[in-house]
Design a protein around this motif. Structure first.
Motif: not given
Length: 240
Positions: A192-199, A33-45
């Protein structure tokens, strides 16, 4: 010894000759189970699309530990809107995925219909099978989309911000479904999530996308206060 679900080796990704990510190498093990994180525009998509096989790498290799034709990756978008003029029920949305590999003009068999029903039950929506998709709540729609992704019988499930825009109760239901699928079915999950507490509550491994590359490491390391500040800026508080 575990078997890799996904292995990226020196991968570069981008669009129309413009490289977004360079020299990306990591392994996602089966059942991880892996989370993919990073700022907007960094290349996550961009990375997500490469992992899904929607775009081809400029260089390097992406290897799958399964037959992608027999078991394509399951994908859950952030949200999906179906025009009410197409009065599809929740069951019919899932059935479209279950029947995706049925040849044109062939009837959808009992197994595929049963699979669609089982997938709805797996996300706790068996009772909503005949409800119009457009009439469901945001959280229910996301769970239907998870069921649709399961209906392709995937080895790996990739979810793009599945709890975005839903209330806390719906978020809890969605998170419970994802965690249970990973735990009980040993389904490989990339979230993919920006919700770091959830991650932090869900994963032990994180892929950090920033500065034109992607790095995989432990959640203890990549979600530490120092690394979060490096990734999102000094103002980040880890709670978004």
């Amino acid at each position: 010894m575990t078997t890799a679900s996904l292995h990226l080796s020196g991968v570069s990704l981008g669009y129309a000759g413009r490289t977004v990510l360079r020299d990306v190498s990591f392994v996602i093990e089966r059942g991880e189970f892996v989370a993919l994180i990073g700022p907007n525009g960094a290349g996550k998509t961009t990375l997500f699309r490469g992992m899904l096989g929607l775009i081809s790498p400029f260089g390097g290799r992406i290897d799958y530990g399964f037959d992608r034709r027999a078991s394509p990756p399951g994908y859950v978008p952030q949200k999906e809107s179906l025009d009410p003029i197409f009065p599809l029920t929740a069951y019919e949305v899932v059935l479209m995925a279950a029947a995706a590999r049925v040849p044109p003009l062939w009837p959808v068999g009992r197994r595929r219909r049963g699979l669609a029903a089982e997938c709805l039950a797996a996300v706790g929506l068996a009772q909503s099978a005949e409800q119009p998709f457009w009439a469901l709540s945001g959280g229910q729609k996301q769970r239907v989309l998870i069921a649709r992704a399961l209906a392709v019988e995937p080895e790996i499930l990739l979810l793009d911000e599945p709890t975005a825009g839903v209330d806390l109760g719906a978020e809890a239901a969605i998170v419970d479904v994802i965690a249970r699928l990973n735990r009980e079915r040993e389904l490989t999950v990339v979230l993919v999530s920006h919700h770091l507490r959830l991650v932090r509550q869900l994963v032990r491994s994180v892929i950090r996308v920033a500065d034109g590359s992607a790095t995989k490491g432990s959640s203890d390391d990549l979600l530490s206060a120092q690394r979060i500040a490096e990734t999102f800026g000094a103002a980040a508080d880890g709670g978004s």
